[in-house]
Motif scaffolding. Sequence first.
Motif, PDB file in Angstrom:
ATOM      1  N   PHE B  71       0.834  -1.205   0.000  1.00 46.02           N
ATOM      2  CA  PHE B  71       0.000   0.000   0.000  1.00 46.02           C
ATOM      3  C   PHE B  71       0.875   1.264   0.000  1.00 46.02           C
ATOM      4  O   PHE B  71       0.573   2.234  -0.710  1.00 46.02           O
ATOM      5  N   ASP B  72       1.933   1.249   0.771  1.00 47.57           N
ATOM      6  CA  ASP B  72       2.855   2.394   0.808  1.00 47.57           C
ATOM      7  C   ASP B  72       3.438   2.653  -0.583  1.00 47.57           C
ATOM      8  O   ASP B  72       3.493   3.790  -1.054  1.00 47.57           O
ATOM      9  N   ASN B  75       0.719   3.976  -2.956  1.00 43.83           N
ATOM     10  CA  ASN B  75       0.417   5.397  -2.698  1.00 43.83           C
ATOM     11  C   ASN B  75       1.493   6.281  -3.304  1.00 43.83           C
ATOM     12  O   ASN B  75       1.188   7.317  -3.905  1.00 43.83           O
ATOM     13  N   ASP B  78       1.077   6.257  -7.074  1.00 34.70           N
ATOM     14  CA  ASP B  78      -0.084   7.027  -7.526  1.00 34.70           C
ATOM     15  C   ASP B  78       0.144   8.525  -7.349  1.00 34.70           C
ATOM     16  O   ASP B  78      -0.292   9.330  -8.189  1.00 34.70           O
ATOM     17  N   ASP B 106      -8.590  -5.944  -5.353  1.00 33.30           N
ATOM     18  CA  ASP B 106      -8.710  -4.989  -4.233  1.00 33.30           C
ATOM     19  C   ASP B 106      -7.770  -3.797  -4.400  1.00 33.30           C
ATOM     20  O   ASP B 106      -8.094  -2.683  -4.028  1.00 33.30           O
ATOM     21  N   ASP B 109      -8.400  -0.042  -6.689  1.00 31.63           N
ATOM     22  CA  ASP B 109      -8.917   1.286  -6.341  1.00 31.63           C
ATOM     23  C   ASP B 109      -7.916   2.117  -5.537  1.00 31.63           C
ATOM     24  O   ASP B 109      -8.227   3.195  -5.053  1.00 31.63           O
ATOM     25  N   ALA B 110      -6.682   1.573  -5.397  1.00 30.74           N
ATOM     26  CA  ALA B 110      -5.629   2.385  -4.768  1.00 30.74           C
ATOM     27  C   ALA B 110      -5.075   3.394  -5.776  1.00 30.74           C
ATOM     28  O   ALA B 110      -4.344   4.306  -5.404  1.00 30.74           O
ATOM     29  N   GLU B 112      -5.635   6.225  -8.546  1.00 27.51           N
ATOM     30  CA  GLU B 112      -6.521   7.213  -9.174  1.00 27.51           C
ATOM     31  C   GLU B 112      -5.892   7.727 -10.455  1.00 27.51           C
ATOM     32  O   GLU B 112      -6.576   8.028 -11.427  1.00 27.51           O
TER      33      GLU B 112
END
Lengths: 334, 124
Positions: B71-72, B75, B78, B106, B109-110, B112
Amino acid sequence: MDDLDPDVIQKLIADIPNEPTRLEIEKVFREFQRLKKTLARLVKHADRTEKKLEQAAAEAAEKSQEVQELSKQLAKYLSPQIYSQIFEGGQHVSLSSSRKKLTVFFSDIVDFTKTSDSMESEELTTMLNFYLTEMTNIALEYGATIDKYVGDAIVIFFGDPESLGVKEDAIRCVQMARAMATRLKQISNTWQDFGLERPLQIRMGIHTGYCTVGNFGSENRMDYTVIGNGVNLAARLESAAKPGQILMSFDTFAQVKDTVTCVERDQIQAKGFADDVRTFEAVVDEDNGSSLPLNIGQNQLTIPVSVLSLGELRAIQKSLQIALEEIGKNIEAR
Amino acid sequence: MIFTLERTKRTPSVELSENRLVVRGECYPENIAEFSEPIIGNVRDVLDKTEVFEVIFELLYFNSSSAMFLFDLFNMLDDAAGGGCDIAVRWRYEADDDSMEEAGADFEDAFEHASYVLEPRDEL
């Protein structure tokens, strides 16, 4: 997730002027939304992992059950000692052997071929399985290693993979043979149910000596068994035994003579052995009738009268009469 | 190659060049910080300099602390894409691996700003 670090958050807050601008509030809100999303994804991931773990645990339990069922089935083909040695990791399954002093036992049913010819296959199977089950239960009770069944014959040995010492192994083997003979007498009426006119009788042969014990065969198919002259002698003794008799070699007799009542029998000429072999019979019904204490050379024997033949009894009676007469004459002369 | 890590039983192989990051294998390191910090640091440096960047994940398994690391990384990617870098992320999974497929879905949607593609493969 440095953003979650309290110091960083504190700094973010400190950087906001006393009256935050709309842009600054939006930035904090976006960070909050991102963290919220990340947390939701992490929870989802954790849930999925947990579900997968549960599934894996259920599959592992099912597999374990299958393995247990299979090993239970496999256990029936192996002696319990061998089974536990292999499954508890004590014995490496490889083509290897060692030389050990074992007590080897052979038995077979008298006139089995003749008996089996007159029986239907199903009857024969039931009868043979009944007999082998009865004998096997006794063998296991005495801690025997069941080598194999060859039709009606049973090959058993004591001393590997577990041994209580050569003497105790021999004693247990002879006691097992006596228990088998006793059990056969107890169930002598059962054989009629299988359509047999006369009760089954067995011959038993026992020898204590050095044998080679281990896994023989090929890497793909091996048997745990015993080989050697000692094994052959046990088989010869069994062949020479009379119906119902337990015949042992001198080597076994020497180990058990203080524990088991034995009677010396005729020497036999055993194929493959240069010299005649001394044989001894283990007495089964010791409590049945009176006993005669006899000293023959250095061997002290206690012979139950019941095991002596009529001829032997008459010969002993004659000897004793002569002895008594001699003793009487000596007493009178004094 | 700017940065590489050999694949181990517990960690994936990592290959980072000027325009591409490839991560392959299983990810459940004993010490996630020790494993992830050099990757994050090096990727940040690369993103500062490049205009086009491709990321390929071929993971067979990852644990929860590795999910945090992913996730890091996502992010950061993105944010870089939001800043104008052309970033394409490919999440490859074995066709019969439901777990990695669901995880990939899943993660979608991290992003955009970066493009994100789920790619089933017969074998990884």
